[in-house]
Design an enzyme around this catalytic site. Structure first.
Site, PDB file in Angstrom:
ATOM      1  N   LYS A  85      43.578  35.233  42.383  1.00 63.90           N
ATOM      2  CA  LYS A  85      43.789  36.530  41.729  1.00 63.90           C
ATOM      3  C   LYS A  85      44.558  36.321  40.447  1.00 63.90           C
ATOM      4  O   LYS A  85      45.385  35.419  40.342  1.00 63.90           O
ATOM      5  CB  LYS A  85      44.604  37.447  42.644  1.00 63.90           C
ATOM      6  CG  LYS A  85      44.464  38.914  42.332  1.00 63.90           C
ATOM      7  CD  LYS A  85      43.188  39.428  42.967  1.00 63.90           C
ATOM      8  CE  LYS A  85      43.061  40.923  42.929  1.00 63.90           C
ATOM      9  NZ  LYS A  85      42.097  41.388  43.932  1.00 63.90           N
TER      10      LYS A  85
HETATM   11  N1  GLU Z   1      38.834  42.804  42.855  1.00 63.52           N
HETATM   12  C1  GLU Z   1      37.892  42.894  43.907  1.00 63.52           C
HETATM   13  C2  GLU Z   1      38.538  42.605  45.237  1.00 63.52           C
HETATM   14  O1  GLU Z   1      39.729  42.740  45.388  1.00 63.52           O
HETATM   15  C3  GLU Z   1      36.650  42.066  43.647  1.00 63.52           C
HETATM   16  C4  GLU Z   1      36.875  40.610  43.491  1.00 63.52           C
HETATM   17  C5  GLU Z   1      35.633  39.830  43.085  1.00 63.52           C
HETATM   18  O2  GLU Z   1      34.584  40.417  42.954  1.00 63.52           O
HETATM   19  O3  GLU Z   1      35.772  38.636  42.874  1.00 63.52           O
HETATM   20  O4  GLU Z   1      37.885  42.313  46.198  1.00 63.52           O
END
Ligand code: GLU
Length: 417
Positions: A105
């Site tokens: 993240k």
């Molecule tokens: N931000 C989204 C999540 O928390 C999507 C992450 C992604 O598609 O890599 O799942």
């Protein structure tokens, strides 16, 4: 009171699931530590000539099952423990739905509403340059998250490609369709929330028609889920945004509300139908069948948990329920469908996008939606069986399923050197 640390939540959950599975500590010890944490200073020349430095992060929690995968969040309150928790949740999310990724993240300490579009673009490009050594289609693939969107993903893709000297569309997902984005990606998380809500109602023998739903959040997750749930015949009685919430016992006109929100309207000024104005707190404690927190983490804490009246909580957001609150809800008999399953639709379609980019082909939207449903419902069933086998909560069921997969990979790969 000690400051809430979401990473402590993660550690507690891992320990609890490992204990239920009687796993030896050696099998899961590494999962308690992110593989890499990068903190960067991002200088930006603002429109008025001033230089401002924003703080940013990229945390790679695990690459055990594949490249790290996870969004980038722009929010003024982000701090390292939150990013670590969000990265770890991605690892478990990808494992529970069985897509070949680890978890990561990123975040930047900024409120994008307070800077111009040109400043946002320069900031995004510089942030990309700063995290460049970490990202790549085989290493770590960013995506949208809170306050980031397709345009931002496009700038990340372009910046990375400029450094490489050729176009690398698979470095990021959630891109605009015109540069390799996938059909169905922008609505995928909300669609997943709808599918999961429908499925849990079936499982519990509850009707779908006229089921009362309250949703915190009207963005990519809450807004899309509201529209799709209303289409399924459910009654969305309450919605909220940063300004507060609106409530209508007979069910809101979701099309109207979403059109209003799309045009930049705030809910506390919504007058297109007769509604009652409520606080975000009040929304969470409404007497409804399904509550969907689809905003930020740490919304349902131990004080609020005892006041929750919903029979089912479907976690559209990441980490909306604290560990203490989770225990209270489980004692009360509230069914909580955990974030790592309920909001996995987004990363599942991100995976489809990455696959399409690598293969240089495109799927039609129907194929995307059908395959999403197949993967998500399969994961739901596996989690449901695990929960039944152990007499646990759904969250523990989901973590046990994910831990089994992760520990398996760890045992097979061993520890280097
Ligand atoms: N931000 C989204 C999540 O928390 C999507 C992450 C992604 O598609 O890599 O799942």
């Amino acid at each position: 009171m000690a400051k809430y640390n979401p990473y402590d939540n993660v550690l507690e959950t891992i320990e609890a699931a490992a204990k239920m599975l009687s796993l030896p500590r050696n099998d899961y010890e590494t999962l308690k530590y992110p593989e890499r944490e990068l903190k960067v200073g991002i200088p930006v020349e603002m429109d008025n000539g001033d230089v401002r430095v924003f703080e940013g992060y990229r945390v790679q929690h695990s690459s055990l099952r594949g490249p790290c995968k996870g969004g980038i969040r722009f929010h003024p309150d982000v701090e390292i423990n939150e990013v670590k928790a969000l990265a770890a949740w991605m690892t478990f999310k990808c494992a529970v739905v069985n897509i070949p990724y680890g978890g990561g993240k990123g975040a930047v300490n900024v409120d994008p509403r307070t800077i111009s579009r040109a400043e946002l673009r320069r900031m995004t490009r510089r942030y990309t340059a700063m995290i460049l050594p970490l990202i790549g289609p085989e290493k770590d693939i960013p995506a949208p998250d809170v306050n980031t969107n397709e345009d931002i993903m496009g700038w990340i893709m372009d910046t990375y490609s400029m450094f490489k000297g050729y176009t690398v569309s698979s470095v990021v997902t959630g891109k605009p369709i015109g540069i390799g984005g996938s059909l169905g990606r922008s609505s995928a998380t909300g669609r997943g929330v709808m599918l999961i809500t429908r499925e849990i109602l079936h499982r519990l023998g509850m009707p779908v028609l006229d089921t009362k739903v309250a949703i915190q959040g009207v963005g990519k997750v809450g807004g899309v889920a509201a529209s799709l749930l209303a289409k399924e015949g459910m009654k969305v009685v309450a919605l909220s945004d940063v300004s507060g919430g609106i409530y209508k016992e007979k069910g809101l006109n979701i099309e109207k509300v979403m059109e209003y929100v799309k045009n930049g309207g705030l809910l506390h000024d919504y007058t297109l139908e007769k509604v009652e104005y409520i606080t975000n707190q009040k929304l969470l404690t409404l007497n409804v069948d399904v509550l969907i927190p689809a905003a930020l983490e740490n919304q349902i804490n131990k004080d609020l948990a005892s006041k929750i009246e919903a029979k089912i909580v479907v976690e559209g957001a990441n980490g909306p329920t604290t560990t203490e609150a989770d225990k209270i809800l489980s004692t009360k008999g509230t069914i909580v469908v955990p974030d790592i399953l309920a909001n996995a639709g987004g990363v599942i379609v991100s995976y489809f996008e990455w696959v399409q980019n690598i293969q240089s082909l495109t799927w039609d939207e129907d194929e995307v939606n059908r395959t999403l449903e197949k993967i998500l419902i399969r994961a739901f069933n596996v989690v449901w069986d695990k929960k039944k086998e152990y007499g646990s909560t759904m969250r523990m069921g989901a973590y046990m399923v994910a831990l089994d997969k992760l520990c398996d990979a760890r045992r097979i790969r061993g520890i280097f050197p």
